[in-house]
Design an enzyme around this catalytic site. Structure first.
Site, PDB file in Angstrom:
ATOM      1  N   ASP A 110      46.524  38.308  -4.577  1.00  0.00           N
ATOM      2  CA  ASP A 110      45.924  37.197  -5.338  1.00  0.00           C
ATOM      3  C   ASP A 110      44.432  37.183  -5.034  1.00  0.00           C
ATOM      4  O   ASP A 110      43.996  37.754  -4.025  1.00  0.00           O
ATOM      5  CB  ASP A 110      46.562  35.859  -4.923  1.00  0.00           C
ATOM      6  CG  ASP A 110      46.422  34.795  -6.009  1.00  0.00           C
ATOM      7  OD1 ASP A 110      47.420  34.510  -6.707  1.00  0.00           O
ATOM      8  OD2 ASP A 110      45.301  34.248  -6.172  1.00  0.00           O
ATOM      9  N   ARG A 121      42.971  28.070 -28.110  1.00  0.00           N
ATOM     10  CA  ARG A 121      43.851  29.220 -27.919  1.00  0.00           C
ATOM     11  C   ARG A 121      43.016  30.487 -27.706  1.00  0.00           C
ATOM     12  O   ARG A 121      43.285  31.289 -26.819  1.00  0.00           O
ATOM     13  CB  ARG A 121      44.755  29.382 -29.143  1.00  0.00           C
ATOM     14  CG  ARG A 121      45.749  30.511 -28.987  1.00  0.00           C
ATOM     15  CD  ARG A 121      46.535  30.761 -30.244  1.00  0.00           C
ATOM     16  NE  ARG A 121      45.709  31.384 -31.256  1.00  0.00           N
ATOM     17  CZ  ARG A 121      46.196  32.064 -32.296  1.00  0.00           C
ATOM     18  NH1 ARG A 121      47.488  32.173 -32.453  1.00  0.00           N
ATOM     19  NH2 ARG A 121      45.394  32.606 -33.176  1.00  0.00           N
ATOM     20  N   ASN A 127      42.310  35.130 -20.163  1.00  0.00           N
ATOM     21  CA  ASN A 127      43.380  35.930 -19.560  1.00  0.00           C
ATOM     22  C   ASN A 127      43.220  37.413 -19.866  1.00  0.00           C
ATOM     23  O   ASN A 127      43.636  38.263 -19.071  1.00  0.00           O
ATOM     24  CB  ASN A 127      44.755  35.391 -19.973  1.00  0.00           C
ATOM     25  CG  ASN A 127      45.136  34.175 -19.133  1.00  0.00           C
ATOM     26  OD1 ASN A 127      44.564  33.946 -18.065  1.00  0.00           O
ATOM     27  ND2 ASN A 127      46.080  33.383 -19.596  1.00  0.00           N
ATOM     28  N   VAL A 183      55.194  32.073 -10.312  1.00  0.00           N
ATOM     29  CA  VAL A 183      56.044  33.169 -10.793  1.00  0.00           C
ATOM     30  C   VAL A 183      55.976  34.355  -9.831  1.00  0.00           C
ATOM     31  O   VAL A 183      57.006  34.933  -9.467  1.00  0.00           O
ATOM     32  CB  VAL A 183      55.639  33.613 -12.219  1.00  0.00           C
ATOM     33  CG1 VAL A 183      56.525  34.781 -12.676  1.00  0.00           C
ATOM     34  CG2 VAL A 183      55.759  32.461 -13.208  1.00  0.00           C
ATOM     35  N   HIS A 230      57.041  36.435 -27.786  1.00  0.00           N
ATOM     36  CA  HIS A 230      57.373  35.389 -26.817  1.00  0.00           C
ATOM     37  C   HIS A 230      56.667  34.104 -27.233  1.00  0.00           C
ATOM     38  O   HIS A 230      55.635  33.743 -26.720  1.00  0.00           O
ATOM     39  CB  HIS A 230      56.908  35.837 -25.426  1.00  0.00           C
ATOM     40  CG  HIS A 230      57.319  34.916 -24.330  1.00  0.00           C
ATOM     41  ND1 HIS A 230      58.601  34.472 -24.155  1.00  0.00           N
ATOM     42  CD2 HIS A 230      56.597  34.374 -23.324  1.00  0.00           C
ATOM     43  CE1 HIS A 230      58.645  33.684 -23.098  1.00  0.00           C
ATOM     44  NE2 HIS A 230      57.451  33.609 -22.573  1.00  0.00           N
ATOM     45  N   ARG A 235      47.158  26.921 -19.341  1.00  0.00           N
ATOM     46  CA  ARG A 235      46.407  26.062 -20.249  1.00  0.00           C
ATOM     47  C   ARG A 235      46.284  24.689 -19.589  1.00  0.00           C
ATOM     48  O   ARG A 235      47.273  23.977 -19.433  1.00  0.00           O
ATOM     49  CB  ARG A 235      47.177  25.939 -21.571  1.00  0.00           C
ATOM     50  CG  ARG A 235      46.363  25.360 -22.680  1.00  0.00           C
ATOM     51  CD  ARG A 235      47.003  25.660 -24.038  1.00  0.00           C
ATOM     52  NE  ARG A 235      46.108  25.248 -25.098  1.00  0.00           N
ATOM     53  CZ  ARG A 235      46.095  24.036 -25.607  1.00  0.00           C
ATOM     54  NH1 ARG A 235      46.954  23.124 -25.189  1.00  0.00           N
ATOM     55  NH2 ARG A 235      45.211  23.722 -26.553  1.00  0.00           N
ATOM     56  N   GLY A 266      49.154  38.221  -8.480  1.00  0.00           N
ATOM     57  CA  GLY A 266      49.253  36.789  -8.746  1.00  0.00           C
ATOM     58  C   GLY A 266      50.338  36.242  -7.832  1.00  0.00           C
ATOM     59  O   GLY A 266      51.517  36.573  -7.990  1.00  0.00           O
ATOM     60  N   ALA A 267      49.909  35.467  -6.840  1.00  0.00           N
ATOM     61  CA  ALA A 267      50.882  34.922  -5.876  1.00  0.00           C
ATOM     62  C   ALA A 267      51.137  33.445  -6.159  1.00  0.00           C
ATOM     63  O   ALA A 267      51.349  32.643  -5.260  1.00  0.00           O
ATOM     64  CB  ALA A 267      50.371  35.128  -4.446  1.00  0.00           C
ATOM     65  N   ASN A 302      50.725  35.284 -19.732  1.00  0.00           N
ATOM     66  CA  ASN A 302      50.694  34.866 -21.133  1.00  0.00           C
ATOM     67  C   ASN A 302      49.281  34.820 -21.700  1.00  0.00           C
ATOM     68  O   ASN A 302      48.343  34.672 -20.930  1.00  0.00           O
ATOM     69  CB  ASN A 302      51.340  33.481 -21.252  1.00  0.00           C
ATOM     70  CG  ASN A 302      52.847  33.594 -21.393  1.00  0.00           C
ATOM     71  OD1 ASN A 302      53.324  34.429 -22.161  1.00  0.00           O
ATOM     72  ND2 ASN A 302      53.572  32.769 -20.669  1.00  0.00           N
TER      73      ASN A 302
HETATM   74  N1  APR Z   1      43.481  38.543  -9.605  1.00  0.00           N
HETATM   75  C1  APR Z   1      44.573  38.168  -8.890  1.00  0.00           C
HETATM   76  N2  APR Z   1      45.162  36.966  -9.031  1.00  0.00           N
HETATM   77  C2  APR Z   1      44.629  36.114  -9.910  1.00  0.00           C
HETATM   78  C3  APR Z   1      43.480  36.433 -10.675  1.00  0.00           C
HETATM   79  C4  APR Z   1      42.906  37.707 -10.487  1.00  0.00           C
HETATM   80  N3  APR Z   1      41.825  38.092 -11.171  1.00  0.00           N
HETATM   81  N4  APR Z   1      43.201  35.366 -11.452  1.00  0.00           N
HETATM   82  C5  APR Z   1      44.111  34.420 -11.200  1.00  0.00           C
HETATM   83  N5  APR Z   1      44.975  34.862 -10.248  1.00  0.00           N
HETATM   84  C6  APR Z   1      46.101  34.174  -9.636  1.00  0.00           C
HETATM   85  C7  APR Z   1      45.831  32.707  -9.360  1.00  0.00           C
HETATM   86  O1  APR Z   1      45.038  32.545  -8.187  1.00  0.00           O
HETATM   87  C8  APR Z   1      47.242  32.161  -9.198  1.00  0.00           C
HETATM   88  O2  APR Z   1      47.664  32.156  -7.837  1.00  0.00           O
HETATM   89  O3  APR Z   1      47.214  34.139 -10.507  1.00  0.00           O
HETATM   90  C9  APR Z   1      48.102  33.132 -10.007  1.00  0.00           C
HETATM   91  C10 APR Z   1      48.799  32.471 -11.176  1.00  0.00           C
HETATM   92  O4  APR Z   1      49.716  31.588 -10.644  1.00  0.00           O
HETATM   93  P1  APR Z   1      50.069  30.153 -11.278  1.00  0.00           P
HETATM   94  O5  APR Z   1      48.824  29.484 -11.721  1.00  0.00           O
HETATM   95  O6  APR Z   1      51.014  29.472 -10.334  1.00  0.00           O
HETATM   96  O7  APR Z   1      50.837  30.556 -12.625  1.00  0.00           O
HETATM   97  P2  APR Z   1      52.380  30.944 -12.776  1.00  0.00           P
HETATM   98  O8  APR Z   1      53.165  29.746 -13.068  1.00  0.00           O
HETATM   99  O9  APR Z   1      52.786  31.823 -11.642  1.00  0.00           O
HETATM  100  O10 APR Z   1      52.312  31.799 -14.116  1.00  0.00           O
HETATM  101  C11 APR Z   1      51.657  33.053 -14.145  1.00  0.00           C
HETATM  102  O11 APR Z   1      53.054  33.909 -15.881  1.00  0.00           O
HETATM  103  O12 APR Z   1      54.738  32.919 -17.085  1.00  0.00           O
HETATM  104  C12 APR Z   1      53.390  33.285 -17.074  1.00  0.00           C
HETATM  105  O13 APR Z   1      52.340  31.647 -18.500  1.00  0.00           O
HETATM  106  C13 APR Z   1      52.469  32.092 -17.186  1.00  0.00           C
HETATM  107  O14 APR Z   1      50.487  33.377 -17.597  1.00  0.00           O
HETATM  108  C14 APR Z   1      51.209  32.640 -16.614  1.00  0.00           C
HETATM  109  C15 APR Z   1      51.723  33.606 -15.550  1.00  0.00           C
END
Ligand code: APR
Length: 314
Positions: free
Chosen positions: A34, A95, A102, A14, A182, A83, A10-11, A127
């Site tokens: 990602d 929910r 996820n 976070v 959490h 969400r 996940g790039a 989450n």
């Molecule tokens: N494989 C790889 N990456 C994925 C996949 C997958 N199957 N599905 C989604 N992603 C990537 C998205 O493309 C996105 O870049 O996960 C990334 C999530 O990043 P953001 O939407 O910016 O979310 P972020 O704020 O980083 O939070 C990530 O951490 O704190 C928790 O609640 C928050 O569950 C959330 C997670």
């Protein structure tokens, strides 16, 4: 010693911030993954180009495949969907729908991670946190000491930051801990909070302390209210604190979501508790003596976790 490797799945906000702080602390080479093409490659390239200025000496790559993650020492999973409103129907997912979505993402990611890095320690950030830890445990087949959730590190950091702001003292002198799941039912522990060894209640009026506890519980929502998306600096800082404890075998005591096997009276449930983190992952769960009120609050929090875990259908 061979170079250490941390993969971040996940790039997004976070994940990219985790990569940033792992790099600036020179903890390990970083592989950012990602599903979105270009995103991890672009962010990794940008970060790598900051190295000559920031003076960190690591390999940082971005990719859409798991080949490059092979042999990771630690893998942070931040993949998931937040969400948000469906652009077509204009409705928010329930929910349960969000948990299922996820669960699917974290499940797929975990299977790939486990296949390519069978000895890794997994840190979950996605989450709903405690439930996603159950997903990663189930799908990886790893022993529970190698599947840990990042929650308490963040919640405790928020709690300490609020106390330092209120007292106008250095955050370095604030010690405290937050237990439980959490969510809004988390359990900050004022009896175990001190400032330079002085019990916090000697320094702060009870109403101020209670306001801080409430603000900590709603800490995530406060940020969403301000910027419209969930936080990233403090969640990433919490995850990187855990990575550092593991990579450097520090035996730090960091409140973490851990699968309990009888500790605190709970079984087969991920709950935030103080854990000794080192090279093996969770090396020990510290059982604190809680009074009846604290136990009651922990039970409310555990019940909230159980109800989300129940949606997973394991
Ligand atoms: N494989 C790889 N990456 C994925 C996949 C997958 N199957 N599905 C989604 N992603 C990537 C998205 O493309 C996105 O870049 O996960 C990334 C999530 O990043 P953001 O939407 O910016 O979310 P972020 O704020 O980083 O939070 C990530 O951490 O704190 C928790 O609640 C928050 O569950 C959330 C997670």
């Amino acid at each position: 010693m061979a170079r250490r490797k941390v993969s971040v799945i996940g790039a997004g906000n976070v994940g990219a911030t985790c990569a940033h702080w792992i790099a600036t602390r020179e903890l390990a080479d970083v592989v950012l993954v990602d599903i979105v093409e270009g995103l991890p490659q672009g962010k990794a390239l940008d970060l790598a180009q900051s190295a000559p200025v920031m003076k960190f000496d690591l390999n940082i790559i971005g990719t859409n495949s798991y080949e490059e993650t092979a042999g990771s020492d630690v893998v942070i999973i931040t993949a998931g969907v937040p969400r948000k409103k469906d652009p077509v129907t204009g409705k928010y997912p329930s929910r349960d729908e969000l948990v299922k979505t996820n669960q699917k993402i974290v499940g797929e990611v975990t299977r790939q991670v486990a296949q390519h890095s069978p000895n890794a320690i997994i840190i979950i950030v996605s989450n709903p946190l405690d439930a996603m830890c159950h997903v990663a445990l189930q799908e990886s087949g790893f022993p529970s000491e190698r599947v840990i959730g990042q929650a308490g590190a963040l919640d405790t950091a928020r709690y300490k930051a609020f106390i330092a702001m209120e007292l106008n003292v250095s955050v370095r002198d604030v010690h405290g801990i937050v237990l439980g799941g959490h969510g809004d039912q988390m359990v900050p522990l004022p009896r175990h909070t001190s400032v330079a060894g002085i019990p916090v209640r000697e320094l702060m009026a009870e109403d101020k302390l209670q306001a801080i506890i409430e603000r900590t519980r709603k800490g995530g929502g406060e940020i969403v209210g301000l910027i419209g998306v969930s936080a990233w600096y403090a969640p990433a800082a919490g995850a990187v604190e855990m990575v550092e404890a593991i990579i450097r075998d520090q035996k730090r005591i960091i409140p973490s979501a851990v699968l309990l096997n009888g500790e605190y009276g709970y079984n087969d449930l991920y709950i935030g508790v103080p854990a000794v983190l080192g090279a093996k992952g969770v090396e020990k769960v510290i059982e604190m003596e809680l009074n009846d009120e604290e136990k009651g609050m922990l039970e409310i929090s555990a019940e909230a976790v159980r109800s989300v875990v129940g949606i997973l259908g394991y």
